[in-house]
Enzyme design. Structure first.
Site, PDB file in Angstrom:
ATOM      1  N   ASN A   9       0.871  -1.172   0.000  1.00 19.84           N
ATOM      2  CA  ASN A   9       0.000   0.000   0.000  1.00 19.84           C
ATOM      3  C   ASN A   9       0.910   1.225   0.000  1.00 19.84           C
ATOM      4  O   ASN A   9       1.514   1.559   1.017  1.00 19.84           O
ATOM      5  CB  ASN A   9      -0.882  -0.040   1.253  1.00 19.84           C
ATOM      6  CG  ASN A   9      -1.823   1.135   1.336  1.00 19.84           C
ATOM      7  OD1 ASN A   9      -1.780   2.043   0.503  1.00 19.84           O
ATOM      8  ND2 ASN A   9      -2.679   1.140   2.344  1.00 19.84           N
ATOM      9  N   ARG A  88      -2.633  -2.200  -3.336  1.00 19.38           N
ATOM     10  CA  ARG A  88      -3.823  -1.370  -3.157  1.00 19.38           C
ATOM     11  C   ARG A  88      -3.708  -0.204  -4.130  1.00 19.38           C
ATOM     12  O   ARG A  88      -2.715   0.533  -4.117  1.00 19.38           O
ATOM     13  CB  ARG A  88      -3.878  -0.829  -1.735  1.00 19.38           C
ATOM     14  CG  ARG A  88      -5.026   0.112  -1.556  1.00 19.38           C
ATOM     15  CD  ARG A  88      -5.031   0.738  -0.199  1.00 19.38           C
ATOM     16  NE  ARG A  88      -6.201   1.568  -0.048  1.00 19.38           N
ATOM     17  CZ  ARG A  88      -6.195   2.750   0.544  1.00 19.38           C
ATOM     18  NH1 ARG A  88      -5.099   3.244   1.052  1.00 19.38           N
ATOM     19  NH2 ARG A  88      -7.308   3.447   0.643  1.00 19.38           N
ATOM     20  N   HIS A 177     -12.649   3.333   0.161  1.00 24.03           N
ATOM     21  CA  HIS A 177     -12.697   2.385   1.296  1.00 24.03           C
ATOM     22  C   HIS A 177     -13.457   1.113   0.914  1.00 24.03           C
ATOM     23  O   HIS A 177     -13.966   0.408   1.791  1.00 24.03           O
ATOM     24  CB  HIS A 177     -13.425   2.972   2.528  1.00 24.03           C
ATOM     25  CG  HIS A 177     -12.741   4.136   3.170  1.00 24.03           C
ATOM     26  ND1 HIS A 177     -13.434   5.161   3.742  1.00 24.03           N
ATOM     27  CD2 HIS A 177     -11.437   4.432   3.335  1.00 24.03           C
ATOM     28  CE1 HIS A 177     -12.583   6.043   4.241  1.00 24.03           C
ATOM     29  NE2 HIS A 177     -11.348   5.619   3.994  1.00 24.03           N
ATOM     30  N   ASN A 208      -9.209   8.182  10.090  1.00 20.35           N
ATOM     31  CA  ASN A 208      -8.856   9.554   9.745  1.00 20.35           C
ATOM     32  C   ASN A 208      -9.685   9.987   8.527  1.00 20.35           C
ATOM     33  O   ASN A 208     -10.168  11.100   8.455  1.00 20.35           O
ATOM     34  CB  ASN A 208      -7.358   9.652   9.514  1.00 20.35           C
ATOM     35  CG  ASN A 208      -6.863  11.030   9.850  1.00 20.35           C
ATOM     36  OD1 ASN A 208      -7.557  11.832  10.504  1.00 20.35           O
ATOM     37  ND2 ASN A 208      -5.691  11.346   9.371  1.00 20.35           N
ATOM     38  N   ARG A 238     -10.582  16.475   6.766  1.00 21.72           N
ATOM     39  CA  ARG A 238     -11.390  16.844   5.589  1.00 21.72           C
ATOM     40  C   ARG A 238     -12.776  17.307   6.032  1.00 21.72           C
ATOM     41  O   ARG A 238     -13.354  16.723   6.942  1.00 21.72           O
ATOM     42  CB  ARG A 238     -11.530  15.641   4.647  1.00 21.72           C
ATOM     43  CG  ARG A 238     -10.234  15.266   3.971  1.00 21.72           C
ATOM     44  CD  ARG A 238     -10.385  14.026   3.121  1.00 21.72           C
ATOM     45  NE  ARG A 238      -9.437  13.012   3.507  1.00 21.72           N
ATOM     46  CZ  ARG A 238      -9.588  11.706   3.283  1.00 21.72           C
ATOM     47  NH1 ARG A 238     -10.668  11.256   2.673  1.00 21.72           N
ATOM     48  NH2 ARG A 238      -8.670  10.857   3.673  1.00 21.72           N
ATOM     49  N   GLU A 382      -8.121  -4.832   5.511  1.00 23.88           N
ATOM     50  CA  GLU A 382      -8.024  -4.627   4.063  1.00 23.88           C
ATOM     51  C   GLU A 382      -6.889  -5.450   3.459  1.00 23.88           C
ATOM     52  O   GLU A 382      -6.981  -5.937   2.339  1.00 23.88           O
ATOM     53  CB  GLU A 382      -7.807  -3.129   3.768  1.00 23.88           C
ATOM     54  CG  GLU A 382      -9.057  -2.313   4.034  1.00 23.88           C
ATOM     55  CD  GLU A 382      -8.772  -0.852   4.317  1.00 23.88           C
ATOM     56  OE1 GLU A 382      -8.295  -0.545   5.437  1.00 23.88           O
ATOM     57  OE2 GLU A 382      -9.020  -0.019   3.441  1.00 23.88           O
TER      58      GLU A 382
HETATM   59  P1  AMP Z   1      -7.398   4.974  11.120  1.00 26.65           P
HETATM   60  O1  AMP Z   1      -7.290   6.052  10.064  1.00 26.65           O
HETATM   61  O2  AMP Z   1      -8.396   3.905  10.781  1.00 26.65           O
HETATM   62  O3  AMP Z   1      -6.063   4.423  11.546  1.00 26.65           O
HETATM   63  O4  AMP Z   1      -7.983   5.689  12.434  1.00 26.65           O
HETATM   64  C1  AMP Z   1      -7.335   6.746  13.061  1.00 26.65           C
HETATM   65  C2  AMP Z   1      -8.292   7.408  14.045  1.00 26.65           C
HETATM   66  O5  AMP Z   1      -8.715   6.433  15.031  1.00 26.65           O
HETATM   67  C3  AMP Z   1      -7.669   8.556  14.829  1.00 26.65           C
HETATM   68  O6  AMP Z   1      -8.571   9.651  14.855  1.00 26.65           O
HETATM   69  C4  AMP Z   1      -7.523   7.988  16.228  1.00 26.65           C
HETATM   70  O7  AMP Z   1      -7.616   8.979  17.213  1.00 26.65           O
HETATM   71  C5  AMP Z   1      -8.726   7.064  16.303  1.00 26.65           C
HETATM   72  N1  AMP Z   1      -8.594   6.111  17.414  1.00 26.65           N
HETATM   73  C6  AMP Z   1      -7.726   5.095  17.538  1.00 26.65           C
HETATM   74  N2  AMP Z   1      -7.861   4.508  18.762  1.00 26.65           N
HETATM   75  C7  AMP Z   1      -8.840   5.198  19.414  1.00 26.65           C
HETATM   76  C8  AMP Z   1      -9.447   5.115  20.703  1.00 26.65           C
HETATM   77  N3  AMP Z   1      -9.062   4.197  21.592  1.00 26.65           N
HETATM   78  N4  AMP Z   1     -10.427   5.984  21.025  1.00 26.65           N
HETATM   79  C9  AMP Z   1     -10.816   6.926  20.143  1.00 26.65           C
HETATM   80  N5  AMP Z   1     -10.285   7.053  18.906  1.00 26.65           N
HETATM   81  C10 AMP Z   1      -9.312   6.215  18.541  1.00 26.65           C
END
Ligand code: AMP
Length: 398
Positions: A9, A88, A177, A208, A238, A382
């Protein structure tokens, strides 16, 4: 096992990889090369529960990172186990709704689609080129993020613009996604022991980047991200949906350049923009708990917009098997899930508080009360989908 798949990726300055068994999803090795194209470029490889971090050498690019990985695989007698490479690729346009064996024509199409995904497709192509150099005899397969959404009906993907923009320039909703929504819908179907083709779900990938998808009888029928990953719900940095008139106002009345507006909408908005603190949901939750008003407002807008998107997608169904939360926030944030469910009682979602508190850090299960519509937390994977689809395509061809 000689049938491992190397999943790649590639971002503009990063390259994520995992060597996986495509049958059971076991991760043999994984890692990340970061800060590529700068002298700070490093690669971290996780193998046998140990992490090894190394500096990369000049020219610090994707090729250097892949070459480092290949040497590591050779040193640990793993290079020969690589059966194929699954990449990806973010944008597959309307051409690609299936995993695709990469050849010169496919690379040309990915390049042409860069105008729809200027930040992603060129980087994906760099990863493909670097992997081709390093593994010249091994098949390379592209798995497109947009592919799962190619089943959307016209009423969902055509914008209310003059039709010629779609006909002449492919301006439409594509969605992203897709690999994640596909994976969690299959997992949810397993949980209720029904073929996925007979299931209706709404899935919310909240990380994110965030997107909500309506999945009818196993197929995507609508999704919140659009031509680009800017449409739909509010995200980490965003904006999601704003009145397009805001853009004219920023440019014509306030003197921002289009470049600045692009940067504001993609990188300075969302949770970060409203909270004025961070794009990280954890940081904002902590600040809100301490009484920070902007943080509380950011969480409230974020959850309301997601609830609204879920409610709007309910118009696709006569009946719903359940709602799915995934992605870093969806898998871990009890607060966001609770805020969203509390606004969906009309759709018969009622949070089971104990279950919601329990479902974190990789746990999977229902967080809705028994008498209500199920709502599952399902960690996405994924990489496994990419490995599995890469393997299946090659098996079909043999
Ligand atoms: P991703 O892009 O899927 O890796 O997700 C990232 C997001 O998940 C960020 O905003 C992190 O703050 C949130 N995140 C990860 N662990 C937690 C948690 N325990 N509680 C709240 N948000 C989380």
């Amino acid at each position: 096992m000689q049938n491992n798949i190397l999943v790649i990726n590639c971002g503009s300055s990063s390259l994520k990889f995992s060597l996986m068994n495509p049958i059971n999803g076991q991760v043999i090795l994984s890692g990340l090369a970061e800060c590529l194209l700068s002298p700070d470029a490093v690669i971290t490889i996780k193998h046998h529960e140990e992490k090894e971090k190394s500096n990369l050498t000049s020219p610090f690019d994707h090729q250097v990172a892949i070459n480092f990985l290949v040497s590591y695989l050779a040193k640990h007698q793993l290079k020969e186990s690589v059966y194929a490479i699954g990449h990806r690729v973010v944008h597959g346009g309307e051409q690609y709704s299936q995993p695709t064996l990469i050849n010169a024509d496919v690379k040309q199409s990915i390049d042409q689609l860069s105008k729809l995904a200027p930040l992603h497709n060129p980087a994906n192509l760099q990863g493909i080129n670097a992997a081709e150099q390093a593994f010249s005899q091994i098949p390379q397969i592209a798995i497109f993020d947009t592919a799962f959404h190619q089943t959307m009906p016209e009423k969902a993907y055509i914008y209310g613009l003059p039709y010629k923009f779609y006909q002449d320039h492919g301006i439409r909703k594509y969605g992203f996604h897709g690999t994640s929504h596909y994976f969690v819908s299959k997992e949810a179907a397993k949980m209720i022991n029904k073929p996925v083709e007979q299931c209706n779900f709404i899935s919310a990938h909240l990380g994110n980047g965030c997107s909500v998808t309506a999945i009818k009888q196993g197929c995507s029928v609508d999704t919140s991200l659009g031509l680009t990953p800017l449409e739909g719900v509010m995200m980490g940095t965003r904006s999601g949906d704003v009145d397009p008139g805001v853009i004219f106002h920023l440019v014509e009345q306030l003197g921002y350049s289009l470049n600045e507006v692009n940067n504001i909408l993609n990188k300075k908005s969302g949770l970060l923009g409203v909270s004025q603190l961070s794009n990280d949901c954890r940081t904002i939750e902590e600040a809100a708990e301490k009484g920070n008003k902007q943080a509380t407002l950011a969480l409230s807008i974020f959850s309301y917009r997601i609830a609204k998107s879920i409610a709007s997608f309910s118009c696709n169904f006569q009946s719903l098997d359940g709602l799915i939360f995934t992605g870093g926030i969806g898998e871990n944030s009890m607060l966001i899930r609770s805020l969203i469910l509390s606004q969906l009682s009309l759709l018969n979602f009622n949070e089971d508080k104990t279950a919601n508190e329990h479902m974190r850090f990789g746990k999977q299960g229902n967080i809705s009360k028994n008498s209500s519509t199920p709502c599952w937390v399902i960690p996405t994977n994924e990489e496994w989908v990419i490995a599995e689809q890469t393997f299946q395509l090659l098996e079909q061809e043999h």
